[in-house]
Design a protein around this motif. Structure first.
Motif, PDB file in Angstrom:
ATOM      1  N   ARG A 568       0.842  -1.192   0.000  1.00 48.17           N
ATOM      2  CA  ARG A 568       0.000   0.000   0.000  1.00 48.17           C
ATOM      3  C   ARG A 568       0.882   1.249   0.000  1.00 48.17           C
ATOM      4  O   ARG A 568       0.626   2.207  -0.733  1.00 48.17           O
ATOM      5  CB  ARG A 568      -0.916   0.010   1.223  1.00 48.17           C
ATOM      6  N   ALA A 571       2.580   1.629  -3.422  1.00 43.98           N
ATOM      7  CA  ALA A 571       1.652   2.142  -4.433  1.00 43.98           C
ATOM      8  C   ALA A 571       1.431   3.639  -4.244  1.00 43.98           C
ATOM      9  O   ALA A 571       1.405   4.415  -5.213  1.00 43.98           O
ATOM     10  CB  ALA A 571       0.328   1.388  -4.354  1.00 43.98           C
ATOM     11  N   ASP A 572       1.293   4.076  -2.983  1.00 40.98           N
ATOM     12  CA  ASP A 572       1.153   5.512  -2.695  1.00 40.98           C
ATOM     13  C   ASP A 572       2.397   6.274  -3.127  1.00 40.98           C
ATOM     14  O   ASP A 572       2.318   7.385  -3.669  1.00 40.98           O
ATOM     15  CB  ASP A 572       0.912   5.730  -1.200  1.00 40.98           C
ATOM     16  N   ARG A 575       2.532   6.675  -6.828  1.00 47.14           N
ATOM     17  CA  ARG A 575       1.594   7.731  -7.223  1.00 47.14           C
ATOM     18  C   ARG A 575       2.197   9.104  -6.954  1.00 47.14           C
ATOM     19  O   ARG A 575       2.084  10.020  -7.779  1.00 47.14           O
ATOM     20  CB  ARG A 575       0.289   7.553  -6.458  1.00 47.14           C
ATOM     21  N   GLU A 583       2.808   2.493 -10.386  1.00 48.55           N
ATOM     22  CA  GLU A 583       1.620   2.426  -9.556  1.00 48.55           C
ATOM     23  C   GLU A 583       0.816   1.178  -9.877  1.00 48.55           C
ATOM     24  O   GLU A 583       0.313   0.487  -8.970  1.00 48.55           O
ATOM     25  CB  GLU A 583       0.762   3.679  -9.760  1.00 48.55           C
ATOM     26  N   LEU A 587       0.044  -1.699  -7.206  1.00 51.36           N
ATOM     27  CA  LEU A 587      -1.354  -1.997  -6.900  1.00 51.36           C
ATOM     28  C   LEU A 587      -1.648  -3.473  -7.128  1.00 51.36           C
ATOM     29  O   LEU A 587      -2.444  -4.084  -6.401  1.00 51.36           O
ATOM     30  CB  LEU A 587      -2.272  -1.129  -7.759  1.00 51.36           C
ATOM     31  N   ASN A 588      -0.999  -4.049  -8.144  1.00 48.72           N
ATOM     32  CA  ASN A 588      -1.139  -5.498  -8.348  1.00 48.72           C
ATOM     33  C   ASN A 588      -0.544  -6.278  -7.174  1.00 48.72           C
ATOM     34  O   ASN A 588      -1.119  -7.261  -6.699  1.00 48.72           O
ATOM     35  CB  ASN A 588      -0.470  -5.918  -9.654  1.00 48.72           C
ATOM     36  N   SER A 607      -8.199  -3.105  -5.285  1.00 49.02           N
ATOM     37  CA  SER A 607      -6.817  -2.844  -5.703  1.00 49.02           C
ATOM     38  C   SER A 607      -6.578  -3.323  -7.128  1.00 49.02           C
ATOM     39  O   SER A 607      -5.912  -2.647  -7.920  1.00 49.02           O
ATOM     40  CB  SER A 607      -5.843  -3.534  -4.744  1.00 49.02           C
ATOM     41  N   ALA A 610      -8.086  -0.920  -9.599  1.00 47.68           N
ATOM     42  CA  ALA A 610      -7.265   0.290  -9.703  1.00 47.68           C
ATOM     43  C   ALA A 610      -6.010   0.014 -10.511  1.00 47.68           C
ATOM     44  O   ALA A 610      -5.573   0.850 -11.326  1.00 47.68           O
ATOM     45  CB  ALA A 610      -6.899   0.794  -8.309  1.00 47.68           C
ATOM     46  N   ALA A 611      -5.402  -1.178 -10.307  1.00 49.29           N
ATOM     47  CA  ALA A 611      -4.220  -1.551 -11.095  1.00 49.29           C
ATOM     48  C   ALA A 611      -4.576  -1.696 -12.565  1.00 49.29           C
ATOM     49  O   ALA A 611      -3.802  -1.280 -13.446  1.00 49.29           O
ATOM     50  CB  ALA A 611      -3.641  -2.864 -10.557  1.00 49.29           C
TER      51      ALA A 611
END
Length: 808
Positions: A568, A571-572, A575, A583, A587-588, A607, A610-611
């Motif tokens: 998490r 991924a942040d 971004r 990202e 996210l994956n 997630s 989003a990925a």
């Protein structure tokens, strides 16, 4: 043989006259008698006036005295002994005579410590059972070198005591502040007092004071309490020590030496022979004290802490708030001093509810303030030990409070305190010896008691600037993330055979995958804290790189829930860096963690979606395929089987269209997942065909990928093949591929993979009435419980069914 009869004056004058008449020098008499020259000189000067009978006998024989002259010499010696053998001796010399070193008051609510008390009772029995024959075997006694108290060198060899007959017993009670060492020793001394009718002496050695008691002063107090007049007490420490040993040699004495600072303070005070018991308490380990017994005091167990509360405030109050009493014990860290303070505070407030004090202590910032009742306080008890530390050790203790997790290594402490590793290791040992840290019995790690950690954090806030604190955390985070990244790359399929790159200290870097695994497991609390620190302070590239390096290693440890947080944050961070491709990657990873580590398919689907959006935006077919696959797994777990199958087939088509080794690995994963979904839908024959296809891809190999990695994918396929055959009722055919998969995952140390296979194998064996079925299912259940796997219930159900079938 001489029959000279000098006057019957004091012993020293008689001895000097007898030696002169015999024409002997002190050296010659020493050689004949075995009594040291120094002892003879002190005897003749009157500094030691009452040698023991065996010493007098040795001197009489060496001087060639007849029986009458020897008796006169013995009478002179007896008159000068501190403890006369006749009833006419001084009252202070009687066993029950009053003196200033009486035992302190015992406490009526003393609680627990049963094994430790039993140990002291055992030692007291050993002291009481000592025999004069053992004392005669004492080399100091045989030679007379310590009898008059003048030969300190000879006496020093006996000072530490021992366990054999004739040797005084010494027990050391050491440990961290607040364990109740003094209360324990005093309570034990009162219990043991009847076994030592010749006296009980207790002294506070003031080891925590700025100026601890000196051995010379303590010996003076002991000798006076034992009946020796001021005029007969020698001036020097060594001579006082020798006289003290002489005084107590034939007595059954209990000596309590409380609050010792170090070995040098204690050694001169220890009896050299006889049937005494000495109990020494200290916050320091006194590891250099020879031939002593160690009585370990641990923290109270929770029920013992509650029992102490009950004895202080009464059973009714505890019974009426039983849970609050347990919570209060926990907030006190089961430390006896803290529990006592809480109890005394409540005793002074008879109408106050326990829950009120629990609420106050629950706030860490107020806990140490809340643990005080009159003059009883926790904080000063810790401060006494803290003030005695070297500045480097004080800094190490303060900064170690910043370490994450329940324990930390000297390396972590070195980074936080800005010390070399050797300096930090020395500080850790010093703090352990002082009772301020506890060492792990199996690893080179250390931990705080909860209250001591709060104290160290207070000292940090008081003595270190915010800038120094931030610098320590940043320095540690950078180092930890660099080491973690280099260690994790050992498991990356493209890097693990290479030497580590970017390690902050190549000389101490893990040398291979096993060492890398051990470091990553042992320091996971620290590198996770480093990742948090880097993320919170905006070092996003470090976060992404570290998480990327962890990707393959995380597969080996799917049971670690921390992967959700790791990915998490990465991924942040991606971004924040503005990298949509990265990202999508992370996210994956996050979708995988939700699916496999915490079994939260709803979060996994969010997630994965989003990925998928980020991957399609960047036209990344590889990440698109992975996102579709992870989403399919989440949908399957949510019971949306038709949507899962559709998305899984789309993932397979997407990955098949991407020409790269990574896409082939992704395709294998998706095909295995697709087959699993078909099997669950009752289409086991189709599933078997797909999994055989996966096996074929593995057998053909993938360009650029190692045999080790392909072997892993082949084991996954065999696991599925075994389950497909089992679903078709082909039990005998299902057993071999399942066993092959289990062997592979166990050899790779992948419990998150091996335990589900073990369960599936157990189910097959059970269906076959195989004798290994129960053992296999039992091991699988225990392994799945340890992993917190949702399948643990399935294992328990299978075991129950097997047991019921066996009883029929």
């Amino acid at each position: 043989m001489s029959t000279g009869t000098p006057g019957t004056g004091d012993f020293g004058r008689q001895l000097r006259e007898l030696r002169t008449r015999a024409g002997l020098s002190q050296e010659a008499l020493s050689h004949r008698s075995g009594v040291s020259v120094r002892a003879l000189a002190d005897l003749e000067r009157g500094r030691a006036r009452g040698p023991q009978r065996r010493t007098v006998g040795a001197l009489a024989e060496a001087l060639g005295l007849d029986e009458r002259a020897a008796e006169r010499l013995e009478r002179a010696a007896a008159a000068g002994r501190p403890r006369p053998r006749t009833a006419a001796g001084p009252a202070a010399d009687a066993p029950d005579a009053p003196h200033t070193l009486a035992l302190p008051r015992d406490i009526q609510d003393f609680t627990a410590r049963g094994p430790a008390l039993a140990r002291l009772l055992e030692l007291a029995g050993a002291a009481a059972d000592a025999r004069e024959a053992g004392a005669a075997a004492d080399p100091g006694e045989a030679g007379g070198t310590g009898e008059a108290g003048a030969d300190a060198e000879a006496g020093e060899g006996r000072a530490a005591g021992g366990a054999g007959p004739g040797w005084p017993v010494v027990a050391v009670v050491a440990g961290q502040p607040g364990l109740g060492k003094t209360a324990f020793a005093v309570h034990a001394a009162h219990l043991l007092a009847p076994r030592f009718p010749d006296g009980q002496f207790a002294l506070d050695l003031h080891g925590m004071d700025p100026e601890p008691a000196t051995p010379r002063d303590v010996l003076g107090r002991l000798l006076r309490a034992a009946g020796v007049t001021d005029a007969a007490i020698p001036a020097g420490t060594d001579d006082r020590a020798g006289l003290w040993r002489s005084v107590v040699r034939d007595r059954r004495v209990l000596l309590l030496l409380d609050n010792a600072i170090d070995e040098d303070q204690v050694r001169p005070l220890l009896p050299g022979g006889g049937r005494s018991l000495t109990v020494v308490t200290s916050r320091h380990a006194l590891a250099g004290l020879e031939s002593v017994h160690r009585v370990d005091l641990a923290l109270f167990r929770r029920e013992e802490a509650v029992e102490l509360l009950t004895r202080i405030i009464g059973a009714d109050r505890v019974r009426s708030e039983a849970q609050a009493a347990r919570d209060l014990a926990d907030l006190c860290g089961h430390l006896p001093l803290a529990v006592r303070i809480a109890g005394q505070r409540l005793l002074g407030r008879p109408h106050e509810r326990l829950a009120k004090l629990v609420a106050r202590l629950a706030e860490e910032s107020r806990r140490l303030d809340g643990l005080q009742a009159g003059g009883l306080r926790v904080r000063p008890a810790f401060a006494l030990s803290y003030r005695q530390l070297r500045p480097e050790a004080q800094r190490f203790l303060r900064r170690a409070s910043l370490a994450a997790g329940p324990d930390f290594s000297p390396g972590t402490g070195a980074l936080l305190a800005d010390l070399s590793h050797d300096e930090a290791a020395a500080c850790a040992e010093e703090l352990t010896d002082a009772g301020l840290l506890q060492s792990d019995p199996a690893t080179e790690h250390y931990r705080f008691h909860d209250l001591l950690r709060l104290f160290a954090a207070e000292r940090l806030a008081e003595e270190d600037t915010p800038e120094a604190r931030d610098a320590a955390l940043d320095r540690t985070a950078r180092w930890m993330l660099r080491r973690a990244t280099a260690a994790a790359l050992r498991f990356d399929v493209d890097h693990h055979r290479d030497a580590p790159h970017g390690d902050p200290d190549p000389a101490t870097a893990p040398a291979d995958r096993e060492e890398a695994r051990a470091w990553l497991e042992g320091e996971r609390a620290q590198w996770l804290a480093a990742l948090r620190r880097a993320h919170e302070t905006g070092h996003h590239r470090m976060v992404v790189d570290a998480a990327e390096a962890m990707h393959w290693f995380s597969d080996l440890n799917q049971h670690w829930e921390l992967w959700v947080e790791v990915f998490r944050r990465s991924a942040d961070a991606a971004r924040a860096l503005g990298s949509r491709r990265e990202e999508a990657v992370h996210l994956n990873y996050l979708a995988w963690a939700h699916n496999m580590c915490v079994h939260d398919p709803q979060a996994a689907l969010i997630s994965a979606d989003a990925a998928l959006e980020a991957a399609r935006e960047t036209r990344d077919l590889l990440q698109t395929g992975w996102a579709l696959g992870y989403g399919a797994g989440a949908l399957q777990r949510l019971g949306r089987a038709a949507e899962a199958l559709e998305r899984c087939r789309e993932a397979a088509r997407c990955l098949a269209a991407h020409d790269s080794p990574q896409a082939r690995l992704g395709e294998l994963t998706v095909l295995n997942s697709l087959g699993g979904q078909l099997r669950q839908a009752g289409r086991a024959a189709e599933a078997l065909e797909i999994h055989r296809r996966s096996e074929a891809i593995c057998a053909a190999g993938i360009a650029g990928q190692s045999d080790e990695l392909i072997g892993l994918y082949r084991a996954v396929a065999r696991h599925h093949v075994g389950n497909d055959l089992a679903a078709l009722g082909r039990w005998a055919e299902a057993e071999p591929p399942l066993r092959q998969a289990l062997v592979h995952f166990e050899a790779a140390q992948m419990p998150a993979w091996s335990e589900p296979v073990r369960l599936d194998l157990g189910l097959v064996l059970s269906a076959m009435d195989h004798p290994e079925a129960r053992e296999t299912l039992l091991a699988a259940r225990d392994g799945l419980i340890a992993l917190r796997s949702p399948r643990q219930g399935e294992a328990a159900t299978a075991l129950g069914a097997l047991d019921r079938a066996t009883r029929r």
